[in-house]
Scaffold this motif. Structure first.
Motif, PDB file in Angstrom:
ATOM      1  N   CYS A   1     -84.894 -37.427 -39.157  1.00  0.00           N
ATOM      2  CA  CYS A   1     -85.006 -36.162 -38.090  1.00  0.00           C
ATOM      3  C   CYS A   1     -85.198 -36.710 -36.874  1.00  0.00           C
ATOM      4  O   CYS A   1     -86.079 -37.283 -36.483  1.00  0.00           O
TER       5      CYS A   1
ATOM      6  N   ASN B   1     -83.807 -26.099 -37.684  1.00  0.00           N
ATOM      7  CA  ASN B   1     -82.840 -25.994 -38.708  1.00  0.00           C
ATOM      8  C   ASN B   1     -81.509 -26.473 -38.123  1.00  0.00           C
ATOM      9  O   ASN B   1     -80.407 -25.718 -38.697  1.00  0.00           O
ATOM     10  N   CYS B   2     -81.408 -27.465 -37.449  1.00  0.00           N
ATOM     11  CA  CYS B   2     -80.258 -27.964 -36.796  1.00  0.00           C
ATOM     12  C   CYS B   2     -79.237 -28.634 -37.859  1.00  0.00           C
ATOM     13  O   CYS B   2     -78.250 -29.011 -37.361  1.00  0.00           O
ATOM     14  N   LYS B   3     -79.761 -29.025 -38.775  1.00  0.00           N
ATOM     15  CA  LYS B   3     -79.000 -29.791 -39.986  1.00  0.00           C
ATOM     16  C   LYS B   3     -78.734 -31.216 -39.450  1.00  0.00           C
ATOM     17  O   LYS B   3     -77.888 -31.801 -40.196  1.00  0.00           O
ATOM     18  N   ASP B   4     -79.238 -31.832 -38.416  1.00  0.00           N
ATOM     19  CA  ASP B   4     -78.874 -33.132 -38.051  1.00  0.00           C
ATOM     20  C   ASP B   4     -79.351 -34.091 -39.242  1.00  0.00           C
ATOM     21  O   ASP B   4     -79.055 -35.350 -39.213  1.00  0.00           O
ATOM     22  N   CYS B   5     -80.389 -33.784 -39.825  1.00  0.00           N
ATOM     23  CA  CYS B   5     -80.924 -34.639 -41.130  1.00  0.00           C
ATOM     24  C   CYS B   5     -80.183 -34.715 -42.119  1.00  0.00           C
ATOM     25  O   CYS B   5     -80.498 -35.596 -42.953  1.00  0.00           O
ATOM     26  N   GLY B   6     -79.135 -33.549 -42.136  1.00  0.00           N
ATOM     27  CA  GLY B   6     -78.486 -33.756 -43.299  1.00  0.00           C
ATOM     28  C   GLY B   6     -78.754 -32.827 -44.623  1.00  0.00           C
ATOM     29  O   GLY B   6     -78.070 -32.640 -45.353  1.00  0.00           O
ATOM     30  N   HIS B   7     -79.792 -32.021 -44.103  1.00  0.00           N
ATOM     31  CA  HIS B   7     -80.259 -30.967 -45.034  1.00  0.00           C
ATOM     32  C   HIS B   7     -80.122 -29.780 -44.191  1.00  0.00           C
ATOM     33  O   HIS B   7     -79.954 -29.259 -43.009  1.00  0.00           O
ATOM     34  N   PRO B   8     -79.965 -28.349 -44.808  1.00  0.00           N
ATOM     35  CA  PRO B   8     -79.778 -27.084 -44.413  1.00  0.00           C
ATOM     36  C   PRO B   8     -80.628 -26.525 -43.825  1.00  0.00           C
ATOM     37  O   PRO B   8     -80.468 -25.912 -42.684  1.00  0.00           O
ATOM     38  N   THR B   9     -82.006 -26.966 -44.069  1.00  0.00           N
ATOM     39  CA  THR B   9     -82.947 -26.443 -43.226  1.00  0.00           C
ATOM     40  C   THR B   9     -84.031 -27.443 -43.189  1.00  0.00           C
ATOM     41  O   THR B   9     -84.308 -28.327 -43.910  1.00  0.00           O
ATOM     42  N   CYS B  10     -85.022 -27.098 -42.158  1.00  0.00           N
ATOM     43  CA  CYS B  10     -86.321 -27.977 -42.013  1.00  0.00           C
ATOM     44  C   CYS B  10     -87.165 -27.849 -43.305  1.00  0.00           C
ATOM     45  O   CYS B  10     -87.716 -28.931 -43.336  1.00  0.00           O
TER      46      CYS B  10
END
Length: 445
Positions: free
Chosen positions: A42, A16-25
């Motif tokens: 990701c 759930n690092c948010k590096d993908c631009g989404h709040p959770t995996c």
């Protein structure tokens, strides 16, 4: 079928690092399952997960490129059955045939005719995409010579149409560096054709006698290690082509991998009117490439127009650049018109200004490509935006007066615009067709 969001989630790092631009995996996994995100977003996904999720993150229809350079044709990456579900990604390529039985002069003239099939539609240039050389002579030498001559006279990618492996190899010796489309592989020659396609890193048409044979043949070709494929169901009658095209797209979207490639169709009707109608059906129903025998501009223009309509993004209107446009040779006393940057609106206004025979300037305000009244209702065509463009565009340096004409449909903006800009605001006609008469009555610098 594609993987579900939960199946994708199991392969993700779950940080759930948010590096993908989404709040959770989990949110990212759901977006991937819906085709709204890619695995490359990701940065922490493992190599094992990349391998497992590769098919899920890839579009159902593979990306295939034909040719090299600026005229390279890109097909595939399609994700929907109906355009308004999202959009169609890459416009169908239009190919024009020439025969290797023609003389050198005839081939040169034919290619020149194809090169001139360029049309201006709403300010954009549109053209055909490929030159298809047919091995009608049955002679490998003539086929190679025709391909070489065509290649020397056009920048368009080539389609080499022959089921003779020896003739294909001879032609590739002459033009293989330009990565033509090889057409094609059949049940009797697929091993040799696949070897040539791999050697020259060129895309390959796989042709079956029916859809069952096509699926089997695709699996055999991909097993040999080549996946830059175009599918030909073998059908030539329009009703059968339509059925096959629809079935191929439906199965591709269900992740049936043998059908996950763009398609090619051939127009064979001798009646020119019916031939255009057949081609229109193929463009509407999923053909990646439509091969035609005609190079008559009167036949090609309606297909170009249809393709433009089908392959525009339904969620993104066609827009012109937001800037000053000069109609005629306007001087310092020329009228200044304001409109939006919606292409249809701009070209209607431009045509009517030209018809008035009074040179003028048009300021196309950026409304994200929507029309005057829609832009006003959405708060995108406002007195503030018009005033800003009058100030920033440099129009004040081009004219000696300070009068601006706005569309009659947004007369409500006139008072505030005059206050903000300091320009005298003239409320023009509601329809641009009345511009000529409006100028006679109201324009006087």
């Amino acid at each position: 079928m594609g993987l579900t969001g939960l199946e994708i989630f199991k392969q993700l790092p779950k940080t759930n690092c948010k590096d993908c631009g989404h709040p959770t995996c989990l949110a990212f996994a759901m977006a991937m399952a819906a085709g709204k995100a890619g695995l490359d977003q990701c940065p922490h996904v493992s190599e094992a997960a990349k391998e497992a999720l590769g098919a899920a993150s890839a579009p159902p229809v593979a990306l295939v490129k034909i040719g090299t350079g600026e005229k390279e044709l890109t097909l595939g990456n399609e994700t929907v059955l109906f355009r308004h579900d999202k959009r169609f990604e890459h416009p169908a390529g239009i190919a024009i045939t020439l025969s290797d039985t023609a003389s050198e002069d005839e081939i040169t003239a034919r290619v020149s005719q194809i090169n001139k099939l360029i049309f201006d539609r709403v300010g954009q240039l549109h053209n055909v995409n490929l030159v298809a050389i047919t091995n009608d002579s049955g002679d490998a030498g003539k086929f190679a010579a025709a391909a070489k001559l065509a290649s020397e006279n056009t920048d368009y990618p080539l389609i080499l149409i022959t089921e003779d492996t020896a003739a294909m190899e001879k032609a590739l010796e002459a033009v293989g560096g330009k990565k033509p489309l090889l057409c094609g592989a059949t049940a009797s020659n697929y091993e040799g054709m696949t070897a040539l396609a791999k050697k020259y890193e060129a895309p390959l048409v796989v042709k079956g006698a029916d859809l069952n044979e096509l699926a089997e043949l695709v699996e055999k070709v991909t097993a040999l290690g080549h996946k830059q494929l175009i599918l030909d169901s073998g059908a030539r009658e329009v009703h059968k082509v339509l059925a096959d095209q629809t079935q191929i797209r439906r199965q591709a979207l269900k992740r049936f991998r043998p059908f996950g490639y763009p398609t090619i169709t051939f127009v064979t009707n001798d009646d020119p009117v019916q031939a255009v109608a057949d081609a229109a059906v193929y463009i509407c129903k999923y053909a990646g490439i439509v091969v035609l025998q005609t190079a008559d501009p009167a036949d090609i223009l309606p297909l170009i127009t249809l393709r433009l309509n089908i392959y525009t993004d339904p969620q993104k209107p066609i827009a012109v650049e937001s800037k000053i446009y000069e109609i005629g040779n306007p001087g310092p006393d020329a009228p200044v018109y304001v409109t939006t940057n919606f292409s249809l609106t701009y070209f209607c206004v431009a045509g009517d200004v030209e018809a008035s025979r009074v040179p003028g300037y048009i300021l196309a305000v950026d409304t994200d490509g929507i029309s005057v009244l829609t832009g006003w209702a959405a708060g995108k065509f406002t007195a503030e935006k018009i005033a800003e463009m009058l100030k920033e565009s440099g129009i004040a340096e081009k004219v000696s007066h300070r009068k601006v004409i706005i569309p009659g449909g947004v007369a409500v903006l006139s008072g505030k615009l005059q206050e903000l800009s300091g320009w005298e605001v003239l409320v023009g006609p509601r329809e641009s067709a009345a511009i000529p008469s409006f100028l006679k009555l109201r324009w006087n610098v």
